[in-house]
Design an enzyme around this catalytic site. Structure first.
Site, short mmCIF file in Angstrom:
data_model
loop_
_atom_site.label_atom_id
_atom_site.label_comp_id
_atom_site.label_asym_id
_atom_site.label_seq_id
_atom_site.Cartn_x
_atom_site.Cartn_y
_atom_site.Cartn_z
N GLY A 145 0.96 -1.15 -0.01
CA GLY A 145 -0.30 -0.05 -0.07
C GLY A 145 0.63 1.35 -0.04
N ASP A 180 1.65 -11.32 6.64
CA ASP A 180 1.99 -10.32 5.33
C ASP A 180 3.56 -9.63 5.72
OD1 ASP A 180 0.07 -9.23 7.33
OD2 ASP A 180 0.89 -7.14 6.46
N ASN A 181 4.02 -9.82 7.26
CA ASN A 181 5.14 -9.23 7.54
C ASN A 181 6.23 -10.30 7.72
OD1 ASN A 181 4.08 -6.77 7.59
ND2 ASN A 181 3.53 -6.55 9.41
P1 AMP Z 1 1.76 -2.85 8.15
O1 AMP Z 1 0.88 -3.41 9.25
O2 AMP Z 1 2.61 -1.70 8.29
O3 AMP Z 1 2.63 -4.00 7.54
O4 AMP Z 1 0.53 -2.73 6.89
C1 AMP Z 1 -0.44 -3.64 6.58
C2 AMP Z 1 -0.89 -3.16 5.10
O5 AMP Z 1 -1.33 -1.62 5.39
C3 AMP Z 1 0.15 -3.21 4.22
O6 AMP Z 1 -0.83 -3.72 3.16
C4 AMP Z 1 0.69 -1.78 4.04
O7 AMP Z 1 0.82 -1.83 2.63
C5 AMP Z 1 -0.76 -1.09 4.33
N1 AMP Z 1 -0.36 0.17 4.91
C6 AMP Z 1 -0.06 0.48 6.12
N2 AMP Z 1 0.31 1.92 6.08
C7 AMP Z 1 -0.19 2.71 4.96
C8 AMP Z 1 -0.48 3.95 4.28
N3 AMP Z 1 0.05 4.85 4.91
N4 AMP Z 1 -0.85 3.92 3.05
C9 AMP Z 1 -1.38 2.73 2.37
N5 AMP Z 1 -1.11 1.57 2.98
C10 AMP Z 1 -0.78 1.37 3.92
MG MG Z 2 3.73 -4.88 6.41
#
Ligand code: AMP
Ligand code: MG
Length: 527
Positions: free
Chosen positions: A107, A275-276
Protein backbone atom coordinates in the site's frame (compact mmCIF):
# COMPACT_ATOMS: atom_id res chain seq x y z
CA UNK A 1 8.68 11.91 -14.67
CA UNK A 2 12.20 12.47 -15.93
CA UNK A 3 14.59 9.65 -16.43
CA UNK A 4 18.01 10.24 -14.96
CA UNK A 5 21.14 8.77 -16.48
CA UNK A 6 22.50 5.70 -14.76
CA UNK A 7 25.28 3.26 -15.44
CA UNK A 8 23.38 0.55 -13.62
CA UNK A 9 21.58 -2.41 -15.01
CA UNK A 10 18.20 -3.56 -13.77
CA UNK A 11 16.36 -6.82 -14.20
CA UNK A 12 12.62 -7.33 -13.92
CA UNK A 13 12.01 -10.98 -13.21
CA UNK A 14 8.87 -10.37 -11.17
CA UNK A 15 7.27 -8.48 -14.05
CA UNK A 16 8.53 -10.67 -16.85
CA UNK A 17 7.78 -14.04 -15.33
CA UNK A 18 4.67 -13.52 -13.23
CA UNK A 19 1.17 -12.42 -14.24
CA UNK A 20 0.40 -8.76 -13.54
CA UNK A 21 -2.46 -6.33 -13.54
CA UNK A 22 -3.42 -4.67 -16.83
CA UNK A 23 -4.67 -1.60 -14.97
CA UNK A 24 -1.86 0.80 -13.98
CA UNK A 25 -4.07 3.24 -12.08
CA UNK A 26 -3.69 4.00 -8.38
CA UNK A 27 -7.34 3.34 -7.69
CA UNK A 28 -7.70 1.09 -4.64
CA UNK A 29 -9.30 -2.16 -5.77
CA UNK A 30 -9.26 -5.93 -5.55
CA UNK A 31 -6.63 -7.31 -7.92
CA UNK A 32 -7.49 -10.85 -8.93
CA UNK A 33 -5.40 -13.28 -10.99
CA UNK A 34 -2.32 -11.05 -10.79
CA UNK A 35 0.68 -10.76 -8.51
CA UNK A 36 1.59 -7.14 -9.11
CA UNK A 37 0.33 -3.80 -10.37
CA UNK A 38 2.52 -1.35 -12.20
CA UNK A 39 2.67 2.05 -10.48
CA UNK A 40 4.91 5.11 -10.55
CA UNK A 41 6.00 6.78 -7.33
CA UNK A 42 4.17 10.05 -6.70
CA UNK A 43 6.54 13.02 -6.73
CA UNK A 44 7.28 14.89 -3.49
CA UNK A 45 7.95 18.59 -2.86
CA UNK A 46 11.62 18.66 -2.00
CA UNK A 47 13.50 15.39 -1.58
CA UNK A 48 16.68 15.67 0.46
CA UNK A 49 19.03 12.85 1.38
CA UNK A 50 19.43 12.98 5.16
CA UNK A 51 21.21 9.68 5.74
CA UNK A 52 22.45 6.69 3.77
CA UNK A 53 24.27 3.47 4.43
CA UNK A 54 27.80 3.60 3.04
CA UNK A 55 28.49 -0.12 3.44
CA UNK A 56 25.28 -1.08 1.67
CA UNK A 57 25.84 1.44 -1.11
CA UNK A 58 29.31 -0.05 -1.61
CA UNK A 59 27.84 -3.55 -1.86
CA UNK A 60 25.47 -2.28 -4.52
CA UNK A 61 28.26 -0.58 -6.45
CA UNK A 62 27.04 2.94 -5.66
CA UNK A 63 29.85 5.28 -4.67
CA UNK A 64 29.46 8.45 -2.61
CA UNK A 65 29.35 10.69 -5.69
CA UNK A 66 26.54 8.60 -7.18
CA UNK A 67 24.59 8.41 -3.92
CA UNK A 68 24.60 12.15 -3.37
CA UNK A 69 24.08 13.20 -7.01
CA UNK A 70 20.93 15.22 -7.55
CA UNK A 71 19.49 12.62 -9.94
CA UNK A 72 19.98 9.84 -7.42
CA UNK A 73 18.33 11.82 -4.64
CA UNK A 74 15.39 12.52 -6.93
CA UNK A 75 15.15 8.80 -7.64
CA UNK A 76 15.36 7.89 -3.95
CA UNK A 77 12.62 10.42 -3.22
CA UNK A 78 10.33 9.06 -5.92
CA UNK A 79 10.69 12.05 -8.25
CA UNK A 80 12.54 10.20 -11.00
CA UNK A 81 13.30 6.69 -12.14
CA UNK A 82 16.49 5.41 -13.70
CA UNK A 83 16.39 3.81 -17.15
CA UNK A 84 15.60 0.13 -16.79
CA UNK A 85 13.42 0.59 -13.72
CA UNK A 86 9.81 -0.45 -14.11
CA UNK A 87 8.11 0.23 -10.76
CA UNK A 88 5.34 -1.94 -9.35
CA UNK A 89 3.51 -2.82 -6.15
CA UNK A 90 3.13 -6.47 -5.11
CA UNK A 91 -0.19 -8.13 -4.37
CA UNK A 92 -0.45 -10.15 -1.19
CA UNK A 93 -2.81 -10.99 1.62
CA UNK A 94 -2.26 -11.97 5.20
CA UNK A 95 -3.43 -13.00 8.62
CA UNK A 96 -3.47 -9.96 10.88
CA UNK A 97 -3.58 -10.60 14.63
CA UNK A 98 -4.75 -14.13 13.96
CA UNK A 99 -7.51 -13.32 11.48
CA UNK A 100 -7.54 -13.67 7.71
CA UNK A 101 -7.57 -10.12 6.34
CA UNK A 102 -7.86 -10.85 2.60
CA UNK A 103 -5.99 -8.74 0.08
CA UNK A 104 -3.49 -6.25 1.54
CA UNK A 105 -0.60 -5.67 -0.88
CA UNK A 106 2.08 -2.99 -1.05
CA UNK A 107 0.00 0.00 0.00
CA UNK A 108 2.97 2.28 0.36
CA UNK A 109 5.90 0.33 -0.96
CA UNK A 110 6.94 0.49 -4.59
CA UNK A 111 9.60 -1.77 -6.07
CA UNK A 112 11.74 0.21 -8.51
CA UNK A 113 13.59 -2.73 -10.00
CA UNK A 114 16.20 -5.39 -9.41
CA UNK A 115 19.66 -3.88 -9.46
CA UNK A 116 22.48 -6.06 -10.79
CA UNK A 117 25.17 -5.75 -8.14
CA UNK A 118 28.89 -5.73 -8.97
CA UNK A 119 29.09 -9.30 -7.66
CA UNK A 120 26.34 -10.35 -10.06
CA UNK A 121 23.69 -10.86 -7.40
CA UNK A 122 20.35 -9.08 -7.75
CA UNK A 123 18.98 -6.62 -5.21
CA UNK A 124 15.41 -5.33 -5.24
CA UNK A 125 15.22 -1.62 -4.53
CA UNK A 126 11.96 -0.63 -2.91
CA UNK A 127 10.75 2.81 -1.83
CA UNK A 128 8.59 2.83 1.28
CA UNK A 129 6.33 5.85 1.53
CA UNK A 130 6.46 6.80 -2.18
CA UNK A 131 2.74 7.34 -2.64
CA UNK A 132 -0.46 5.42 -3.25
CA UNK A 133 -0.81 2.18 -5.16
CA UNK A 134 -3.71 -0.07 -6.08
CA UNK A 135 -3.28 -1.58 -2.60
CA UNK A 136 -3.42 1.58 -0.51
CA UNK A 137 -7.03 0.99 0.55
CA UNK A 138 -7.78 4.04 2.70
CA UNK A 139 -4.10 4.87 3.32
CA UNK A 140 -2.15 7.72 1.76
CA UNK A 141 0.83 5.64 0.67
CA UNK A 142 3.15 7.81 2.73
CA UNK A 143 5.39 7.32 5.76
CA UNK A 144 6.35 9.77 8.49
CA UNK A 145 9.89 10.71 9.37
CA UNK A 146 9.87 9.10 12.82
CA UNK A 147 8.91 5.67 11.53
CA UNK A 148 11.27 5.99 8.56
CA UNK A 149 14.20 6.79 10.87
CA UNK A 150 13.27 3.75 12.95
CA UNK A 151 13.13 1.46 9.92
CA UNK A 152 16.30 2.89 8.38
CA UNK A 153 18.39 2.56 11.54
CA UNK A 154 17.05 -0.77 12.71
CA UNK A 155 17.47 -2.49 9.34
CA UNK A 156 21.15 -1.62 9.35
CA UNK A 157 21.62 -2.29 13.08
CA UNK A 158 20.12 -5.76 12.69
CA UNK A 159 22.36 -6.51 9.73
CA UNK A 160 25.49 -5.69 11.72
CA UNK A 161 24.26 -7.83 14.60
CA UNK A 162 24.20 -10.65 12.09
CA UNK A 163 20.42 -11.01 12.07
CA UNK A 164 18.98 -11.72 8.59
CA UNK A 165 17.09 -8.61 7.50
CA UNK A 166 16.05 -6.41 4.64
CA UNK A 167 18.50 -3.52 4.37
CA UNK A 168 18.04 0.23 4.16
CA UNK A 169 20.01 2.23 1.63
CA UNK A 170 18.73 5.73 2.17
CA UNK A 171 16.55 8.02 4.20
CA UNK A 172 15.06 10.89 2.25
CA UNK A 173 13.04 13.71 3.79
CA UNK A 174 10.27 14.61 1.35
CA UNK A 175 9.51 18.19 2.31
CA UNK A 176 5.83 17.23 2.41
CA UNK A 177 3.70 16.94 5.53
CA UNK A 178 1.87 13.73 6.35
CA UNK A 179 -1.15 13.66 8.67
CA UNK A 180 -1.19 10.97 11.34
CA UNK A 181 -3.24 10.29 14.45
CA UNK A 182 -0.43 8.60 16.35
CA UNK A 183 -2.52 7.06 19.11
CA UNK A 184 -5.83 6.86 17.26
CA UNK A 185 -7.34 9.24 19.82
CA UNK A 186 -8.62 11.98 17.54
CA UNK A 187 -5.44 14.06 17.76
CA UNK A 188 -4.31 13.99 14.14
CA UNK A 189 -1.21 16.06 13.46
CA UNK A 190 0.94 17.08 10.54
CA UNK A 191 4.29 15.39 10.60
CA UNK A 192 7.28 15.52 8.25
CA UNK A 193 7.22 12.82 5.58
CA UNK A 194 10.10 10.59 4.54
CA UNK A 195 10.98 7.72 2.23
CA UNK A 196 13.29 4.80 2.95
CA UNK A 197 14.85 2.85 0.11
CA UNK A 198 14.80 -0.77 1.27
CA UNK A 199 16.94 -3.44 -0.30
CA UNK A 200 16.58 -7.23 -0.28
CA UNK A 201 17.07 -10.16 -2.64
CA UNK A 202 13.28 -10.45 -2.49
CA UNK A 203 10.45 -8.97 -0.47
CA UNK A 204 8.24 -12.06 -0.93
CA UNK A 205 6.09 -12.70 2.14
CA UNK A 206 3.98 -15.61 3.35
CA UNK A 207 1.02 -13.45 2.34
CA UNK A 208 1.99 -13.49 -1.35
CA UNK A 209 1.18 -17.23 -1.31
CA UNK A 210 -1.77 -17.06 1.03
CA UNK A 211 -3.76 -14.75 -1.23
CA UNK A 212 -3.95 -16.86 -4.42
CA UNK A 213 -4.44 -19.93 -2.26
CA UNK A 214 -7.35 -18.37 -0.36
CA UNK A 215 -8.88 -17.42 -3.69
CA UNK A 216 -8.57 -20.98 -4.94
CA UNK A 217 -6.26 -19.86 -7.76
CA UNK A 218 -4.05 -22.95 -7.92
CA UNK A 219 -2.50 -21.95 -11.25
CA UNK A 220 -1.31 -18.61 -9.87
CA UNK A 221 -0.09 -20.22 -6.66
CA UNK A 222 1.88 -22.76 -8.67
CA UNK A 223 3.41 -20.13 -10.95
CA UNK A 224 4.52 -18.05 -7.96
CA UNK A 225 5.91 -21.01 -6.05
CA UNK A 226 7.84 -22.28 -9.06
CA UNK A 227 9.23 -18.77 -9.58
CA UNK A 228 10.28 -18.61 -5.95
CA UNK A 229 11.98 -22.00 -6.07
CA UNK A 230 13.72 -21.22 -9.34
CA UNK A 231 15.21 -17.89 -8.28
CA UNK A 232 15.58 -17.97 -4.53
CA UNK A 233 15.93 -21.63 -3.59
CA UNK A 234 17.80 -23.25 -6.51
CA UNK A 235 19.78 -25.31 -3.98
CA UNK A 236 16.62 -27.20 -2.99
CA UNK A 237 16.54 -28.83 -6.39
CA UNK A 238 14.04 -31.64 -6.39
CA UNK A 239 11.45 -32.55 -8.90
CA UNK A 240 7.79 -33.31 -8.68
CA UNK A 241 5.63 -32.38 -5.76
CA UNK A 242 8.39 -32.93 -3.24
CA UNK A 243 10.00 -29.61 -4.16
CA UNK A 244 7.04 -27.79 -2.62
CA UNK A 245 7.41 -29.72 0.61
CA UNK A 246 11.13 -28.91 0.56
CA UNK A 247 10.31 -25.23 0.21
CA UNK A 248 7.98 -25.29 3.20
CA UNK A 249 10.60 -27.10 5.28
CA UNK A 250 13.25 -24.59 4.26
CA UNK A 251 11.07 -21.59 5.16
CA UNK A 252 10.15 -23.24 8.47
CA UNK A 253 13.82 -23.78 9.23
CA UNK A 254 14.85 -20.24 8.32
CA UNK A 255 11.98 -18.71 10.27
CA UNK A 256 12.87 -20.71 13.36
CA UNK A 257 16.51 -19.60 13.10
CA UNK A 258 15.48 -16.00 12.58
CA UNK A 259 13.26 -15.91 15.63
CA UNK A 260 15.84 -17.65 17.82
CA UNK A 261 18.18 -14.86 16.78
CA UNK A 262 15.59 -12.18 17.65
CA UNK A 263 15.24 -13.71 21.11
CA UNK A 264 18.99 -13.77 21.61
CA UNK A 265 19.41 -10.07 20.78
CA UNK A 266 16.21 -8.93 22.49
CA UNK A 267 14.31 -7.75 19.41
CA UNK A 268 10.51 -7.65 19.44
CA UNK A 269 8.99 -7.26 15.98
CA UNK A 270 5.64 -6.07 17.22
CA UNK A 271 3.47 -7.00 14.20
CA UNK A 272 4.19 -10.58 13.20
CA UNK A 273 1.26 -10.79 10.83
CA UNK A 274 1.79 -13.23 7.97
CA UNK A 275 2.08 -10.35 5.50
CA UNK A 276 5.14 -9.29 7.52
CA UNK A 277 6.86 -12.70 7.35
CA UNK A 278 9.57 -13.03 4.75
CA UNK A 279 9.85 -16.15 2.59
CA UNK A 280 13.63 -15.76 2.76
CA UNK A 281 13.66 -15.74 6.54
CA UNK A 282 14.55 -12.05 6.78
CA UNK A 283 13.34 -9.55 9.33
CA UNK A 284 10.92 -7.44 7.31
CA UNK A 285 8.64 -4.42 7.87
CA UNK A 286 9.96 -2.46 10.80
CA UNK A 287 6.93 -0.80 12.36
CA UNK A 288 6.15 -0.70 16.08
CA UNK A 289 9.10 -2.93 16.90
CA UNK A 290 11.10 -2.52 20.09
CA UNK A 291 14.18 -3.68 21.93
CA UNK A 292 14.06 -5.37 25.27
CA UNK A 293 15.48 -3.18 28.03
CA UNK A 294 14.58 -5.19 31.14
CA UNK A 295 14.23 -8.87 30.32
CA UNK A 296 10.45 -9.20 30.21
CA UNK A 297 8.94 -12.00 28.14
CA UNK A 298 5.54 -10.31 28.39
CA UNK A 299 6.62 -7.01 26.87
CA UNK A 300 5.20 -5.75 23.60
CA UNK A 301 6.10 -2.39 22.08
CA UNK A 302 2.89 -2.27 20.05
CA UNK A 303 0.08 -0.34 21.75
CA UNK A 304 -2.48 -1.95 19.44
CA UNK A 305 -1.45 -5.29 20.96
CA UNK A 306 -1.34 -4.13 24.59
CA UNK A 307 -4.32 -6.18 25.71
CA UNK A 308 -3.88 -9.34 23.70
CA UNK A 309 -0.04 -9.29 23.82
CA UNK A 310 -0.08 -11.69 20.91
CA UNK A 311 3.27 -10.42 19.67
CA UNK A 312 5.00 -10.02 23.03
CA UNK A 313 8.68 -10.98 23.31
CA UNK A 314 8.09 -14.43 24.77
CA UNK A 315 5.34 -15.24 22.28
CA UNK A 316 7.43 -14.70 19.14
CA UNK A 317 8.62 -18.31 18.80
CA UNK A 318 5.05 -19.60 19.08
CA UNK A 319 3.71 -17.02 16.64
CA UNK A 320 6.42 -17.97 14.17
CA UNK A 321 5.14 -21.53 14.36
CA UNK A 322 1.54 -20.40 13.87
CA UNK A 323 2.60 -18.34 10.86
CA UNK A 324 4.47 -21.25 9.29
CA UNK A 325 1.30 -23.31 9.77
CA UNK A 326 -0.63 -20.69 7.80
CA UNK A 327 1.95 -20.84 5.02
CA UNK A 328 1.68 -24.62 5.08
CA UNK A 329 -2.09 -24.41 4.74
CA UNK A 330 -1.67 -22.02 1.82
CA UNK A 331 0.80 -24.28 0.01
CA UNK A 332 -1.06 -27.52 0.76
CA UNK A 333 -3.01 -27.61 -2.53
CA UNK A 334 0.37 -27.82 -4.31
CA UNK A 335 0.96 -31.35 -3.07
CA UNK A 336 -2.66 -32.31 -3.27
CA UNK A 337 -3.69 -31.91 0.30
CA UNK A 338 -1.58 -34.12 2.53
CA UNK A 339 -1.40 -32.66 6.02
CA UNK A 340 1.64 -34.73 6.89
CA UNK A 341 3.94 -32.38 5.01
CA UNK A 342 2.74 -29.43 7.05
CA UNK A 343 3.09 -31.34 10.30
CA UNK A 344 6.61 -32.35 9.38
CA UNK A 345 7.53 -28.72 8.71
CA UNK A 346 6.06 -27.66 12.04
CA UNK A 347 8.00 -30.34 13.85
CA UNK A 348 11.14 -29.19 12.08
CA UNK A 349 10.41 -25.60 13.11
CA UNK A 350 10.15 -26.63 16.73
CA UNK A 351 13.32 -28.67 16.80
CA UNK A 352 15.29 -26.04 14.87
CA UNK A 353 14.02 -23.32 17.16
CA UNK A 354 14.91 -25.29 20.27
CA UNK A 355 18.41 -26.07 19.04
CA UNK A 356 19.09 -22.56 17.79
CA UNK A 357 17.80 -20.79 20.89
CA UNK A 358 19.83 -23.13 23.09
CA UNK A 359 22.93 -22.67 20.97
CA UNK A 360 22.64 -18.89 20.90
CA UNK A 361 21.93 -18.44 24.61
CA UNK A 362 24.70 -20.91 25.45
CA UNK A 363 27.11 -18.91 23.31
CA UNK A 364 26.04 -15.79 25.20
CA UNK A 365 27.16 -17.59 28.35
CA UNK A 366 30.41 -18.77 26.81
CA UNK A 367 29.29 -22.39 26.70
CA UNK A 368 29.16 -25.11 24.15
CA UNK A 369 25.89 -26.61 25.29
CA UNK A 370 26.14 -30.01 26.94
CA UNK A 371 22.97 -31.43 28.46
CA UNK A 372 24.94 -34.04 30.37
CA UNK A 373 26.62 -31.25 32.34
CA UNK A 374 23.38 -29.68 33.54
CA UNK A 375 23.36 -26.84 31.03
CA UNK A 376 19.59 -26.93 30.49
CA UNK A 377 19.12 -26.29 34.14
CA UNK A 378 21.71 -23.53 34.13
CA UNK A 379 19.89 -21.75 31.29
CA UNK A 380 16.50 -22.21 32.90
CA UNK A 381 17.68 -20.82 36.22
CA UNK A 382 19.10 -17.82 34.41
CA UNK A 383 15.81 -17.05 32.63
CA UNK A 384 13.90 -17.33 35.89
CA UNK A 385 16.33 -15.10 37.73
CA UNK A 386 16.43 -12.49 34.95
CA UNK A 387 12.67 -12.13 35.13
CA UNK A 388 12.58 -11.82 38.91
CA UNK A 389 13.61 -8.16 39.00
CA UNK A 390 13.89 -5.59 36.20
CA UNK A 391 17.30 -6.39 34.72
CA UNK A 392 18.73 -4.93 31.53
CA UNK A 393 19.19 -7.80 29.11
CA UNK A 394 21.99 -6.31 27.01
CA UNK A 395 24.05 -5.07 29.95
CA UNK A 396 23.60 -8.32 31.87
CA UNK A 397 24.98 -10.50 29.09
CA UNK A 398 27.72 -8.09 28.02
CA UNK A 399 29.12 -7.87 31.54
CA UNK A 400 29.51 -11.64 31.92
CA UNK A 401 32.69 -11.62 29.84
CA UNK A 402 34.27 -9.39 32.49
CA UNK A 403 33.38 -11.91 35.17
CA UNK A 404 34.71 -14.93 33.33
CA UNK A 405 38.32 -13.69 33.28
CA UNK A 406 38.38 -12.93 37.03
CA UNK A 407 38.43 -15.20 40.10
CA UNK A 408 35.25 -16.92 41.15
CA UNK A 409 32.89 -14.16 42.31
CA UNK A 410 32.12 -13.88 46.03
CA UNK A 411 29.51 -11.19 45.54
CA UNK A 412 27.38 -10.00 42.66
CA UNK A 413 29.82 -7.82 40.65
CA UNK A 414 29.14 -4.11 40.23
CA UNK A 415 28.67 -4.46 36.44
CA UNK A 416 25.85 -6.91 37.01
CA UNK A 417 24.24 -4.88 39.77
CA UNK A 418 24.31 -1.96 37.36
CA UNK A 419 21.94 -3.91 35.09
CA UNK A 420 19.12 -3.57 37.62
CA UNK A 421 16.52 -0.87 37.01
CA UNK A 422 15.64 -0.45 40.67
CA UNK A 423 16.81 -1.60 44.06
CA UNK A 424 16.49 -5.33 44.50
CA UNK A 425 15.95 -7.40 47.64
CA UNK A 426 18.96 -9.19 49.20
CA UNK A 427 17.46 -12.62 48.42
CA UNK A 428 17.58 -11.74 44.74
CA UNK A 429 21.24 -10.72 44.99
CA UNK A 430 21.97 -13.97 46.79
CA UNK A 431 20.23 -16.18 44.22
CA UNK A 432 21.98 -14.22 41.48
CA UNK A 433 25.35 -14.86 43.05
CA UNK A 434 24.56 -18.55 43.43
CA UNK A 435 23.71 -18.81 39.77
CA UNK A 436 26.76 -16.81 38.78
CA UNK A 437 29.10 -19.06 40.75
CA UNK A 438 27.56 -22.14 39.25
CA UNK A 439 27.92 -20.66 35.78
CA UNK A 440 31.52 -19.51 36.46
CA UNK A 441 32.59 -22.99 37.58
CA UNK A 442 30.94 -24.61 34.57
CA UNK A 443 32.57 -22.26 32.05
CA UNK A 444 35.94 -22.28 33.70
CA UNK A 445 35.99 -26.09 33.88
CA UNK A 446 36.69 -26.13 30.14
CA UNK A 447 40.28 -26.05 28.99
CA UNK A 448 39.77 -22.94 26.84
CA UNK A 449 41.66 -19.88 28.05
CA UNK A 450 39.38 -17.44 29.93
CA UNK A 451 40.43 -14.57 27.67
CA UNK A 452 39.41 -16.60 24.63
CA UNK A 453 36.06 -17.41 26.24
CA UNK A 454 35.57 -13.73 27.02
CA UNK A 455 36.39 -12.71 23.47
CA UNK A 456 33.92 -15.24 22.06
CA UNK A 457 31.26 -14.03 24.50
CA UNK A 458 31.78 -10.45 23.37
CA UNK A 459 31.04 -11.59 19.85
CA UNK A 460 27.75 -13.11 21.03
CA UNK A 461 26.68 -10.26 23.32
CA UNK A 462 26.41 -6.90 21.62
CA UNK A 463 27.30 -3.83 23.60
CA UNK A 464 25.18 -1.60 21.37
CA UNK A 465 21.63 -2.28 20.29
CA UNK A 466 19.18 0.26 18.89
CA UNK A 467 17.46 0.88 22.20
CA UNK A 468 14.05 2.46 21.88
CA UNK A 469 15.10 5.60 23.73
CA UNK A 470 18.13 6.06 21.48
CA UNK A 471 16.04 6.00 18.33
CA UNK A 472 13.50 8.36 19.90
CA UNK A 473 16.24 10.77 20.96
CA UNK A 474 17.54 10.84 17.38
CA UNK A 475 13.98 11.35 16.10
CA UNK A 476 13.41 14.31 18.43
CA UNK A 477 16.60 15.92 17.11
CA UNK A 478 15.64 15.19 13.50
CA UNK A 479 12.30 16.90 14.04
CA UNK A 480 14.20 20.13 14.65
CA UNK A 481 16.42 19.56 11.63
CA UNK A 482 19.39 17.90 13.31
CA UNK A 483 20.27 14.56 11.71
CA UNK A 484 23.65 14.15 13.39
CA UNK A 485 22.21 11.78 16.00
CA UNK A 486 20.75 9.57 13.27
CA UNK A 487 24.13 9.49 11.58
CA UNK A 488 25.97 8.76 14.81
CA UNK A 489 23.65 5.86 15.65
CA UNK A 490 24.05 4.50 12.15
CA UNK A 491 27.85 4.35 12.44
CA UNK A 492 27.95 3.11 16.04
CA UNK A 493 25.50 0.32 15.22
CA UNK A 494 27.81 -0.83 12.42
CA UNK A 495 30.15 -2.18 15.14
CA UNK A 496 27.79 -3.40 17.88
CA UNK A 497 30.24 -5.91 19.36
CA UNK A 498 33.14 -3.45 19.63
CA UNK A 499 33.70 -1.56 22.86
CA UNK A 500 33.73 1.91 21.29
CA UNK A 501 34.35 3.59 24.67
CA UNK A 502 33.86 7.04 23.12
CA UNK A 503 30.20 6.09 22.59
CA UNK A 504 29.63 4.57 26.03
CA UNK A 505 26.55 6.68 26.67
CA UNK A 506 24.80 4.90 23.79
CA UNK A 507 25.17 1.61 25.68
CA UNK A 508 23.36 2.88 28.76
CA UNK A 509 20.22 1.32 30.07
CA UNK A 510 16.94 3.11 29.50
CA UNK A 511 16.91 6.44 31.36
CA UNK A 512 13.95 7.19 33.62
CA UNK A 513 12.51 9.80 31.30
CA UNK A 514 12.05 7.12 28.64
CA UNK A 515 10.15 4.60 30.77
CA UNK A 516 6.69 5.66 29.64
CA UNK A 517 7.45 8.05 26.81
CA UNK A 518 5.69 7.37 23.49
CA UNK A 519 8.20 6.03 21.01
CA UNK A 520 10.33 4.57 23.82
CA UNK A 521 7.95 2.13 25.42
CA UNK A 522 4.74 2.49 23.45
CA UNK A 523 4.69 2.43 19.68
CA UNK A 524 1.61 2.59 17.55
CA UNK A 525 1.05 1.16 14.08
CA UNK A 526 0.36 4.69 12.86
CA UNK A 527 3.45 5.34 10.85
P1 AMP B 1 1.77 -3.03 8.13
O1 AMP B 1 0.99 -3.40 9.34
O2 AMP B 1 2.53 -1.72 8.25
O3 AMP B 1 2.65 -4.13 7.64
O4 AMP B 1 0.72 -2.71 6.97
C1 AMP B 1 -0.34 -3.56 6.65
C2 AMP B 1 -0.91 -3.17 5.32
O5 AMP B 1 -1.35 -1.81 5.35
C3 AMP B 1 0.05 -3.28 4.16
O6 AMP B 1 -0.69 -3.71 3.06
C4 AMP B 1 0.52 -1.86 3.98
O7 AMP B 1 0.97 -1.60 2.67
C5 AMP B 1 -0.74 -1.06 4.30
N1 AMP B 1 -0.45 0.29 4.76
C6 AMP B 1 0.08 0.66 5.95
N2 AMP B 1 0.20 1.99 6.02
C7 AMP B 1 -0.25 2.51 4.85
C8 AMP B 1 -0.39 3.82 4.30
N3 AMP B 1 -0.03 4.90 4.97
N4 AMP B 1 -0.91 3.93 3.07
C9 AMP B 1 -1.27 2.86 2.37
N5 AMP B 1 -1.18 1.60 2.81
C10 AMP B 1 -0.68 1.41 4.05
MG1 MG C 1 3.62 -4.86 6.31
Amino acid sequence: MNAAPSAHTFRRRFLDELPGDADASRLARPVVGALWSRVMPTAVANPSLVAWSRPLAAELGLDAATMTAADTVRMLGGNAVFPGMDPYAANYGGHQFGNWAGQLGDGRAIVLGELVRPDGALAELQLKGAGPTAYSRRGDGRAVLRSSIREFLCSEAMHWLGVPTTRALSLVATGDAVVRDMFYDGNAQQEPGAIVCRVAPSFLRFGNFELPSARGDLALLTTLTDFTLRHFFPQLGGTGLDRYAALLREVADRTARLIAHWQAVGFVHGVMNTDNMSMLGLTIDYGPYGWIDNFDLGWTPNTTDNHQKRYAFGNQPGVGLWNVAQLGEALRPLWQGSEEVVEEALTLYQSTYGEEATRRFSAKLGLRFDASRGDSDLLQQMFTWLQGEETDMTIFFRSLSHVVVRDEPTELPAELQHAFYGTVPPEHLASGLQWLQRWWRRVRSDSTAPTAIAAAMDRANAKFVLRNWLAQDAIDAAHVGDFTKVQRLLTVMERPFDDQPEHAELAQKRPDWARNKPGCSALSCSS
